[in-house]
Scaffold this active site. Sequence first.
Site, PDB file in Angstrom:
ATOM      1  N   GLU A 147       0.849  -0.943   0.002  1.00 37.15           N
ATOM      2  CA  GLU A 147       0.065  -0.057   0.155  1.00 37.15           C
ATOM      3  C   GLU A 147       0.968   1.189  -0.118  1.00 37.15           C
ATOM      4  OE1 GLU A 147      -1.427   3.208   1.154  1.00 37.15           O
ATOM      5  OE2 GLU A 147      -2.115   2.393   2.973  1.00 37.15           O
ATOM      6  N   CYS A 194      -2.874   8.589   3.365  1.00 37.12           N
ATOM      7  CA  CYS A 194      -2.578   7.960   2.125  1.00 37.12           C
ATOM      8  C   CYS A 194      -3.741   8.488   1.268  1.00 37.12           C
ATOM      9  CB  CYS A 194      -2.251   6.696   1.949  1.00 37.12           C
ATOM     10  SG  CYS A 194      -0.742   6.231   3.049  1.00 37.12           S
TER      11      CYS A 194
END
Length: 486
Positions: A252, A286
Amino acid sequence: MVRPQAATQSPTGRAARIFVEESSMTYQTVNPATGQVVETFAAISDRDLDQALATAHRAFETDWRRRSVADRAKVMAKAAAILRERIEEYTGILVLEVGKRAMEAQAEVDLAAGILEYYAERAEGFLKPKPVADVPNAEVHIDPIGVLLAIEPWNFPYYQVARVVGPQLMAGNTVLLKHAESVPQSALAFARLFEEAGAPDGVYTNIFATIDQVGRLIDDPRVRGVTLTGSERAGSSVAERAGRNLKKAVLELGGSDPLIVLEDAPLEWAIGSAMVGRLFNCGQCCVASKRIIVVGKERGQAFLDGFSQAMASLKAGDPADGETGIGPLSSERQLNLLVDQIHRAKDGGARVVVGGHRIDRAGFFLEPTVLTGLTPENPVYREELFGPVAQFFVVEDEAEAIRLANDTAYGLGASVFTADTARGARIAAQIDSGMVFVNRPFGTTPQLPFGGAKNSGFGRELSEAGIEEFVNKKLVHVDPVGTAPF
Protein backbone atom coordinates in the site's frame (compact mmCIF):
# COMPACT_ATOMS: atom_id res chain seq x y z
CA MET A 1 18.88 19.68 16.47
CA VAL A 2 17.99 16.20 17.73
CA ARG A 3 19.73 15.41 20.98
CA PRO A 4 20.92 11.77 21.25
CA GLN A 5 20.14 9.83 24.39
CA ALA A 6 21.05 6.42 25.70
CA ALA A 7 18.68 3.61 24.80
CA THR A 8 16.37 2.90 27.67
CA GLN A 9 14.45 -0.21 26.65
CA SER A 10 15.00 -3.45 24.78
CA PRO A 11 13.54 -3.30 21.23
CA THR A 12 12.25 -6.86 21.29
CA GLY A 13 8.82 -6.10 22.76
CA ARG A 14 6.57 -7.19 19.80
CA ALA A 15 5.05 -4.73 17.08
CA ALA A 16 6.47 -2.41 14.25
CA ARG A 17 6.47 0.00 11.13
CA ILE A 18 8.58 2.17 8.64
CA PHE A 19 9.19 4.17 5.54
CA VAL A 20 12.11 1.98 4.43
CA GLU A 21 14.03 4.68 2.59
CA GLU A 22 14.74 6.62 5.78
CA SER A 23 18.36 5.91 6.58
CA SER A 24 19.09 7.18 10.09
CA MET A 25 17.53 4.10 11.75
CA THR A 26 17.43 5.86 15.12
CA TYR A 27 14.30 4.75 16.93
CA GLN A 28 13.37 7.87 18.76
CA THR A 29 10.31 9.61 20.15
CA VAL A 30 10.38 13.33 19.31
CA ASN A 31 7.35 15.34 20.40
CA PRO A 32 6.16 17.06 17.18
CA ALA A 33 4.41 19.80 19.15
CA THR A 34 7.64 20.92 20.84
CA GLY A 35 10.50 19.43 18.82
CA GLN A 36 11.95 17.90 21.99
CA VAL A 37 13.47 14.44 22.14
CA VAL A 38 11.56 12.29 24.62
CA GLU A 39 13.22 8.88 24.44
CA THR A 40 15.62 6.91 22.25
CA PHE A 41 15.68 3.15 21.70
CA ALA A 42 18.42 0.83 20.46
CA ALA A 43 18.06 -1.08 17.21
CA ILE A 44 17.85 -4.83 17.57
CA SER A 45 21.10 -6.80 17.39
CA ASP A 46 21.63 -9.43 14.71
CA ARG A 47 21.68 -12.10 17.40
CA ASP A 48 18.37 -10.98 18.89
CA LEU A 49 16.84 -10.70 15.44
CA ASP A 50 17.83 -14.27 14.61
CA GLN A 51 16.31 -15.38 17.90
CA ALA A 52 13.10 -13.44 17.18
CA LEU A 53 12.73 -15.09 13.77
CA ALA A 54 13.45 -18.54 15.17
CA THR A 55 10.86 -18.01 17.90
CA ALA A 56 8.25 -16.79 15.40
CA HIS A 57 8.89 -19.77 13.15
CA ARG A 58 8.68 -22.21 16.03
CA ALA A 59 5.46 -20.60 17.30
CA PHE A 60 3.92 -21.04 13.86
CA GLU A 61 5.00 -24.63 13.37
CA THR A 62 4.30 -26.00 16.84
CA ASP A 63 1.51 -23.87 18.27
CA TRP A 64 -0.37 -21.05 16.58
CA ARG A 65 -1.28 -22.71 13.28
CA ARG A 66 -2.51 -25.76 15.20
CA ARG A 67 -4.90 -23.83 17.43
CA SER A 68 -8.56 -23.62 16.55
CA VAL A 69 -9.82 -20.38 15.08
CA ALA A 70 -11.91 -19.98 18.22
CA ASP A 71 -8.80 -20.10 20.41
CA ARG A 72 -7.07 -17.47 18.29
CA ALA A 73 -10.21 -15.35 18.46
CA LYS A 74 -10.04 -15.26 22.25
CA VAL A 75 -6.64 -13.57 22.08
CA MET A 76 -7.80 -11.15 19.39
CA ALA A 77 -10.98 -10.22 21.26
CA LYS A 78 -9.01 -9.70 24.48
CA ALA A 79 -6.61 -7.35 22.70
CA ALA A 80 -9.55 -5.32 21.38
CA ALA A 81 -11.08 -5.16 24.86
CA ILE A 82 -7.83 -3.85 26.35
CA LEU A 83 -7.69 -1.10 23.72
CA ARG A 84 -11.19 0.00 24.60
CA GLU A 85 -10.64 -0.23 28.36
CA ARG A 86 -7.45 1.86 28.22
CA ILE A 87 -8.30 4.12 25.31
CA GLU A 88 -6.93 7.24 27.01
CA GLU A 89 -3.54 5.59 27.55
CA TYR A 90 -3.23 4.51 23.91
CA THR A 91 -4.57 7.86 22.68
CA GLY A 92 -1.95 9.75 24.67
CA ILE A 93 0.90 7.86 22.99
CA LEU A 94 -0.37 8.85 19.54
CA VAL A 95 -0.70 12.49 20.55
CA LEU A 96 2.84 12.43 21.91
CA GLU A 97 4.61 10.64 19.05
CA VAL A 98 2.66 11.64 15.94
CA GLY A 99 1.15 14.95 17.03
CA LYS A 100 -2.38 13.78 16.30
CA ARG A 101 -5.20 15.87 17.64
CA ALA A 102 -6.72 14.01 20.56
CA MET A 103 -10.07 13.37 18.85
CA GLU A 104 -8.31 11.87 15.83
CA ALA A 105 -6.04 9.75 18.02
CA GLN A 106 -9.01 8.40 19.95
CA ALA A 107 -10.80 7.60 16.69
CA GLU A 108 -7.75 5.59 15.57
CA VAL A 109 -7.67 3.54 18.77
CA ASP A 110 -11.39 2.84 18.40
CA LEU A 111 -10.97 1.81 14.75
CA ALA A 112 -8.05 -0.50 15.57
CA ALA A 113 -10.13 -2.20 18.25
CA GLY A 114 -12.99 -2.56 15.78
CA ILE A 115 -10.73 -4.29 13.26
CA LEU A 116 -9.50 -6.80 15.83
CA GLU A 117 -13.10 -7.48 16.92
CA TYR A 118 -14.22 -7.91 13.32
CA TYR A 119 -11.69 -10.65 12.60
CA ALA A 120 -12.26 -12.31 15.96
CA GLU A 121 -15.94 -12.59 15.04
CA ARG A 122 -15.74 -13.26 11.30
CA ALA A 123 -12.56 -15.27 10.73
CA GLU A 124 -14.10 -18.67 11.36
CA GLY A 125 -16.57 -18.10 8.54
CA PHE A 126 -13.88 -16.71 6.23
CA LEU A 127 -11.60 -19.71 6.84
CA LYS A 128 -14.14 -22.51 6.40
CA PRO A 129 -13.48 -24.92 3.51
CA LYS A 130 -15.35 -23.71 0.43
CA PRO A 131 -17.01 -26.14 -1.99
CA VAL A 132 -16.06 -25.92 -5.65
CA ALA A 133 -19.08 -25.21 -7.81
CA ASP A 134 -20.09 -28.05 -10.16
CA VAL A 135 -17.36 -30.41 -8.88
CA PRO A 136 -18.67 -32.88 -6.28
CA ASN A 137 -16.35 -33.77 -3.39
CA ALA A 138 -13.97 -30.85 -4.12
CA GLU A 139 -13.22 -28.13 -1.58
CA VAL A 140 -10.77 -25.28 -1.20
CA HIS A 141 -9.14 -25.29 2.24
CA ILE A 142 -7.53 -22.10 3.55
CA ASP A 143 -4.26 -22.70 5.40
CA PRO A 144 -1.72 -20.26 6.89
CA ILE A 145 1.68 -20.03 5.20
CA GLY A 146 4.09 -19.08 8.01
CA VAL A 147 6.02 -16.11 9.32
CA LEU A 148 5.15 -12.77 7.73
CA LEU A 149 7.20 -9.57 7.79
CA ALA A 150 5.14 -6.38 8.10
CA ILE A 151 6.80 -3.00 7.46
CA GLU A 152 4.51 -0.17 8.50
CA PRO A 153 4.55 3.68 8.52
CA TRP A 154 4.16 6.26 11.25
CA ASN A 155 0.98 8.08 10.29
CA PHE A 156 -1.49 5.57 11.81
CA PRO A 157 0.60 3.53 14.25
CA TYR A 158 -2.24 1.32 15.54
CA TYR A 159 -4.73 1.24 12.67
CA GLN A 160 -2.27 0.08 10.05
CA VAL A 161 -0.83 -2.58 12.33
CA ALA A 162 -4.34 -3.82 13.11
CA ARG A 163 -5.03 -4.08 9.37
CA VAL A 164 -2.25 -6.64 9.14
CA VAL A 165 -2.29 -8.56 12.39
CA GLY A 166 -6.07 -8.79 12.69
CA PRO A 167 -6.53 -10.98 9.62
CA GLN A 168 -3.11 -12.63 9.51
CA LEU A 169 -2.96 -13.79 13.12
CA MET A 170 -6.51 -15.09 12.82
CA ALA A 171 -5.49 -17.00 9.68
CA GLY A 172 -2.81 -18.76 11.76
CA ASN A 173 0.28 -16.91 10.53
CA THR A 174 2.80 -15.29 12.85
CA VAL A 175 4.11 -11.76 12.33
CA LEU A 176 7.40 -9.90 12.68
CA LEU A 177 6.41 -6.25 12.70
CA LYS A 178 8.83 -3.43 11.94
CA HIS A 179 7.46 -0.01 12.77
CA ALA A 180 8.66 3.43 11.71
CA GLU A 181 11.62 4.82 13.61
CA SER A 182 9.60 7.79 14.86
CA VAL A 183 6.92 5.80 16.73
CA PRO A 184 8.80 3.33 18.95
CA GLN A 185 6.51 3.82 21.95
CA SER A 186 3.44 3.15 19.81
CA ALA A 187 5.14 0.02 18.51
CA LEU A 188 5.95 -1.25 21.97
CA ALA A 189 2.48 -0.39 23.26
CA PHE A 190 0.84 -2.54 20.57
CA ALA A 191 3.33 -5.33 21.26
CA ARG A 192 2.51 -5.29 24.96
CA LEU A 193 -1.18 -5.31 24.04
CA PHE A 194 -0.90 -8.77 22.49
CA GLU A 195 1.31 -10.06 25.27
CA GLU A 196 -1.33 -8.99 27.79
CA ALA A 197 -4.03 -10.55 25.62
CA GLY A 198 -2.31 -13.93 25.90
CA ALA A 199 -0.59 -14.33 22.53
CA PRO A 200 2.16 -16.97 22.83
CA ASP A 201 5.75 -15.84 22.51
CA GLY A 202 6.66 -15.46 18.85
CA VAL A 203 3.15 -14.94 17.50
CA TYR A 204 3.57 -11.15 17.31
CA THR A 205 7.10 -9.80 17.57
CA ASN A 206 8.26 -6.19 17.51
CA ILE A 207 11.63 -5.65 15.83
CA PHE A 208 13.48 -2.34 15.76
CA ALA A 209 15.40 -3.47 12.69
CA THR A 210 17.75 -1.73 10.26
CA ILE A 211 17.23 -1.68 6.49
CA ASP A 212 19.94 -4.32 6.04
CA GLN A 213 18.25 -6.54 8.59
CA VAL A 214 14.91 -6.13 6.80
CA GLY A 215 16.56 -7.29 3.60
CA ARG A 216 18.00 -10.37 5.29
CA LEU A 217 14.60 -11.23 6.71
CA ILE A 218 13.03 -11.11 3.25
CA ASP A 219 15.80 -13.42 2.03
CA ASP A 220 15.29 -15.92 4.85
CA PRO A 221 13.22 -18.96 3.77
CA ARG A 222 11.36 -18.99 7.09
CA VAL A 223 9.71 -15.67 6.17
CA ARG A 224 6.96 -16.55 3.69
CA GLY A 225 5.52 -13.14 2.82
CA VAL A 226 6.02 -9.42 3.27
CA THR A 227 3.60 -6.52 3.48
CA LEU A 228 4.56 -2.86 3.40
CA THR A 229 2.80 0.47 3.67
CA GLY A 230 5.08 3.29 2.54
CA SER A 231 6.45 5.11 -0.46
CA GLU A 232 6.85 4.04 -4.08
CA ARG A 233 10.60 3.71 -3.63
CA ALA A 234 10.22 1.54 -0.56
CA GLY A 235 7.58 -0.58 -2.27
CA SER A 236 9.68 -1.09 -5.35
CA SER A 237 12.66 -2.18 -3.27
CA VAL A 238 10.65 -4.60 -1.14
CA ALA A 239 8.76 -6.04 -4.12
CA GLU A 240 11.99 -6.63 -6.02
CA ARG A 241 13.61 -8.47 -3.14
CA ALA A 242 10.48 -10.47 -2.39
CA GLY A 243 10.20 -11.39 -6.07
CA ARG A 244 13.76 -12.66 -6.18
CA ASN A 245 12.84 -14.91 -3.28
CA LEU A 246 9.51 -16.02 -4.81
CA LYS A 247 7.53 -14.56 -1.94
CA LYS A 248 4.13 -12.93 -1.92
CA ALA A 249 4.06 -9.17 -1.25
CA VAL A 250 1.23 -6.76 -0.51
CA LEU A 251 2.00 -3.08 -1.00
CA GLU A 252 0.00 0.00 0.00
CA LEU A 253 1.96 2.94 -1.36
CA GLY A 254 1.35 6.62 -2.06
CA GLY A 255 -1.72 8.42 -3.24
CA SER A 256 -2.70 11.71 -4.87
CA ASP A 257 -6.42 11.31 -4.48
CA PRO A 258 -8.78 13.57 -6.43
CA LEU A 259 -11.93 15.07 -4.92
CA ILE A 260 -14.35 16.05 -7.70
CA VAL A 261 -17.08 18.60 -6.97
CA LEU A 262 -19.81 18.61 -9.63
CA GLU A 263 -22.06 21.58 -10.45
CA ASP A 264 -24.99 20.29 -8.41
CA ALA A 265 -23.15 19.56 -5.13
CA PRO A 266 -24.22 21.93 -2.31
CA LEU A 267 -21.32 24.34 -1.93
CA GLU A 268 -20.92 24.63 1.86
CA TRP A 269 -21.31 20.88 2.34
CA ALA A 270 -18.69 20.17 -0.34
CA ILE A 271 -16.27 22.68 1.19
CA GLY A 272 -16.69 21.14 4.63
CA SER A 273 -16.15 17.66 3.23
CA ALA A 274 -13.02 18.81 1.38
CA MET A 275 -11.65 20.29 4.62
CA VAL A 276 -12.02 16.93 6.35
CA GLY A 277 -10.65 15.09 3.34
CA ARG A 278 -7.57 17.28 3.11
CA LEU A 279 -6.78 17.90 6.78
CA PHE A 280 -7.62 14.72 8.68
CA ASN A 281 -4.48 13.69 10.59
CA CYS A 282 -2.96 17.02 9.49
CA GLY A 283 -3.19 15.81 5.90
CA GLN A 284 -0.83 12.92 6.60
CA CYS A 285 -3.14 10.28 5.23
CA CYS A 286 -2.62 8.08 2.17
CA VAL A 287 -6.25 8.48 1.11
CA ALA A 288 -6.49 12.18 1.92
CA SER A 289 -8.13 14.40 -0.72
CA LYS A 290 -4.98 15.91 -2.16
CA ARG A 291 -6.29 17.31 -5.49
CA ILE A 292 -9.58 19.24 -5.42
CA ILE A 293 -11.27 19.49 -8.82
CA VAL A 294 -14.32 21.74 -9.18
CA VAL A 295 -16.52 21.82 -12.29
CA GLY A 296 -17.46 25.32 -13.49
CA LYS A 297 -15.50 28.58 -13.48
CA GLU A 298 -17.80 30.70 -11.31
CA ARG A 299 -18.48 27.84 -8.96
CA GLY A 300 -14.80 27.08 -8.80
CA GLN A 301 -14.03 30.63 -7.66
CA ALA A 302 -16.76 30.49 -5.01
CA PHE A 303 -15.42 27.16 -3.76
CA LEU A 304 -11.84 28.44 -3.71
CA ASP A 305 -12.84 31.54 -1.74
CA GLY A 306 -14.73 29.53 0.87
CA PHE A 307 -12.16 26.75 1.10
CA SER A 308 -9.22 29.17 1.41
CA GLN A 309 -10.98 31.14 4.13
CA ALA A 310 -11.69 27.95 6.05
CA MET A 311 -8.07 26.84 5.74
CA ALA A 312 -6.74 30.22 6.87
CA SER A 313 -9.06 30.29 9.89
CA LEU A 314 -7.54 27.21 11.52
CA LYS A 315 -5.45 27.93 14.60
CA ALA A 316 -2.35 25.88 15.32
CA GLY A 317 -1.88 24.57 18.82
CA ASP A 318 -1.26 21.73 21.22
CA PRO A 319 -2.79 18.58 19.69
CA ALA A 320 -3.97 17.52 23.15
CA ASP A 321 -6.14 20.66 23.33
CA GLY A 322 -9.65 20.08 22.02
CA GLU A 323 -9.78 23.65 20.67
CA THR A 324 -6.77 23.18 18.37
CA GLY A 325 -7.68 23.46 14.68
CA ILE A 326 -4.41 22.22 13.17
CA GLY A 327 -1.73 20.19 14.90
CA PRO A 328 1.92 19.69 14.00
CA LEU A 329 3.33 17.52 11.28
CA SER A 330 4.84 14.32 12.55
CA SER A 331 8.48 15.32 12.11
CA GLU A 332 10.77 18.10 10.99
CA ARG A 333 11.67 15.94 8.01
CA GLN A 334 8.05 15.92 6.86
CA LEU A 335 7.76 19.66 7.44
CA ASN A 336 10.91 20.46 5.46
CA LEU A 337 9.81 18.20 2.61
CA LEU A 338 6.49 20.04 2.28
CA VAL A 339 8.10 23.48 2.48
CA ASP A 340 10.47 22.44 -0.31
CA GLN A 341 7.55 21.17 -2.42
CA ILE A 342 5.71 24.47 -1.96
CA HIS A 343 8.77 26.43 -3.05
CA ARG A 344 9.29 24.24 -6.10
CA ALA A 345 5.62 24.53 -7.00
CA LYS A 346 5.89 28.34 -6.88
CA ASP A 347 9.08 28.31 -8.95
CA GLY A 348 7.19 26.21 -11.49
CA GLY A 349 4.43 28.80 -11.85
CA ALA A 350 1.91 27.81 -9.17
CA ARG A 351 0.24 30.41 -6.95
CA VAL A 352 -0.03 30.13 -3.18
CA VAL A 353 -3.55 31.32 -2.35
CA VAL A 354 -3.15 30.93 1.39
CA GLY A 355 -0.47 29.60 3.73
CA GLY A 356 2.82 28.26 2.46
CA HIS A 357 5.09 28.92 5.43
CA ARG A 358 6.35 27.22 8.54
CA ILE A 359 4.57 28.63 11.59
CA ASP A 360 6.88 30.57 13.89
CA ARG A 361 6.51 28.52 17.05
CA ALA A 362 8.10 25.50 18.70
CA GLY A 363 7.34 22.21 16.99
CA PHE A 364 6.73 21.18 13.39
CA PHE A 365 3.79 23.33 12.30
CA LEU A 366 2.91 24.37 8.74
CA GLU A 367 0.27 26.87 7.68
CA PRO A 368 -2.64 25.16 5.90
CA THR A 369 -1.87 25.83 2.24
CA VAL A 370 -3.77 26.03 -1.05
CA LEU A 371 -1.96 25.91 -4.40
CA THR A 372 -3.53 26.84 -7.74
CA GLY A 373 -2.22 27.15 -11.28
CA LEU A 374 -0.39 23.83 -11.30
CA THR A 375 0.16 22.61 -14.85
CA PRO A 376 1.50 19.21 -15.92
CA GLU A 377 4.88 20.88 -16.40
CA ASN A 378 5.07 21.96 -12.76
CA PRO A 379 7.59 19.77 -10.86
CA VAL A 380 5.07 19.16 -8.05
CA TYR A 381 2.07 18.35 -10.28
CA ARG A 382 2.61 14.59 -10.08
CA GLU A 383 3.99 14.40 -6.53
CA GLU A 384 2.18 13.37 -3.38
CA LEU A 385 1.80 16.24 -0.89
CA PHE A 386 1.67 14.52 2.49
CA GLY A 387 0.41 17.23 4.78
CA PRO A 388 -1.98 20.22 4.98
CA VAL A 389 -1.41 21.35 1.39
CA ALA A 390 -4.16 21.17 -1.25
CA GLN A 391 -3.82 21.39 -5.01
CA PHE A 392 -6.86 23.16 -6.49
CA PHE A 393 -8.16 22.93 -10.08
CA VAL A 394 -11.17 24.27 -11.98
CA VAL A 395 -12.41 22.40 -15.08
CA GLU A 396 -15.14 23.05 -17.61
CA ASP A 397 -17.08 19.80 -17.49
CA GLU A 398 -17.41 16.29 -16.14
CA ALA A 399 -15.23 14.73 -18.84
CA GLU A 400 -12.33 17.04 -18.04
CA ALA A 401 -12.75 16.33 -14.34
CA ILE A 402 -12.44 12.59 -14.97
CA ARG A 403 -9.42 13.09 -17.23
CA LEU A 404 -7.67 15.23 -14.62
CA ALA A 405 -8.56 12.82 -11.81
CA ASN A 406 -6.87 10.00 -13.75
CA ASP A 407 -3.83 12.08 -14.75
CA THR A 408 -1.61 10.65 -12.03
CA ALA A 409 0.65 7.65 -11.54
CA TYR A 410 -1.25 6.90 -8.34
CA GLY A 411 -4.57 5.13 -7.91
CA LEU A 412 -5.40 4.70 -4.24
CA GLY A 413 -8.66 6.55 -3.54
CA ALA A 414 -10.93 9.20 -5.03
CA SER A 415 -14.21 10.93 -4.26
CA VAL A 416 -17.09 12.52 -6.17
CA PHE A 417 -19.58 15.02 -4.73
CA THR A 418 -22.94 15.41 -6.42
CA ALA A 419 -26.65 15.65 -5.66
CA ASP A 420 -27.24 12.92 -8.26
CA THR A 421 -25.91 9.69 -6.71
CA ALA A 422 -26.48 7.69 -9.91
CA ARG A 423 -24.29 10.18 -11.76
CA GLY A 424 -21.68 9.91 -9.02
CA ALA A 425 -21.62 6.12 -9.32
CA ARG A 426 -21.26 6.41 -13.10
CA ILE A 427 -18.27 8.72 -12.72
CA ALA A 428 -16.78 6.47 -10.05
CA ALA A 429 -16.73 3.63 -12.58
CA GLN A 430 -14.47 5.74 -14.82
CA ILE A 431 -11.85 6.61 -12.20
CA ASP A 432 -8.72 4.46 -12.11
CA SER A 433 -8.22 3.74 -8.43
CA GLY A 434 -8.68 1.05 -5.84
CA MET A 435 -11.44 2.92 -3.98
CA VAL A 436 -13.94 5.61 -4.95
CA PHE A 437 -16.34 7.30 -2.54
CA VAL A 438 -19.44 9.19 -3.62
CA ASN A 439 -20.40 12.06 -1.28
CA ARG A 440 -17.72 11.39 1.32
CA PRO A 441 -14.00 12.23 1.05
CA PHE A 442 -12.82 8.79 2.15
CA GLY A 443 -13.83 5.99 4.46
CA THR A 444 -12.51 2.91 6.17
CA THR A 445 -14.22 0.20 8.17
CA PRO A 446 -13.15 -3.39 8.81
CA GLN A 447 -15.72 -4.58 6.24
CA LEU A 448 -14.35 -2.49 3.34
CA PRO A 449 -11.38 -3.76 1.29
CA PHE A 450 -8.52 -1.24 1.30
CA GLY A 451 -5.91 -0.98 -1.46
CA GLY A 452 -4.88 0.70 -4.66
CA ALA A 453 -4.05 0.42 -8.33
CA LYS A 454 -1.23 1.69 -10.54
CA ASN A 455 1.73 2.99 -8.49
CA SER A 456 -0.32 2.94 -5.31
CA GLY A 457 0.48 -0.74 -4.96
CA PHE A 458 -1.32 -4.05 -5.10
CA GLY A 459 -3.15 -6.44 -2.81
CA ARG A 460 -5.86 -5.68 -0.30
CA GLU A 461 -6.20 -5.28 3.44
CA LEU A 462 -9.35 -5.51 5.57
CA SER A 463 -12.60 -7.38 4.77
CA GLU A 464 -12.50 -11.01 3.66
CA ALA A 465 -10.04 -9.99 0.94
CA GLY A 466 -7.45 -9.06 3.59
CA ILE A 467 -7.44 -12.46 5.27
CA GLU A 468 -6.95 -14.20 1.89
CA GLU A 469 -3.71 -12.42 0.93
CA PHE A 470 -1.27 -14.64 2.85
CA VAL A 471 -2.86 -18.07 2.85
CA ASN A 472 -2.58 -21.29 0.86
CA LYS A 473 -5.87 -21.95 -0.92
CA LYS A 474 -5.44 -25.68 -1.08
CA LEU A 475 -7.64 -27.87 -3.24
CA VAL A 476 -8.82 -31.09 -1.59
CA HIS A 477 -10.62 -33.43 -4.00
CA VAL A 478 -11.92 -36.70 -2.52
CA ASP A 479 -13.16 -39.53 -4.75
CA PRO A 480 -14.59 -42.92 -3.72
CA VAL A 481 -12.33 -45.96 -3.73
CA GLY A 482 -11.97 -47.46 -7.18
CA THR A 483 -12.64 -44.23 -9.11
CA ALA A 484 -11.00 -44.13 -12.53
CA PRO A 485 -7.96 -41.82 -12.51
CA PHE A 486 -9.20 -39.84 -15.55
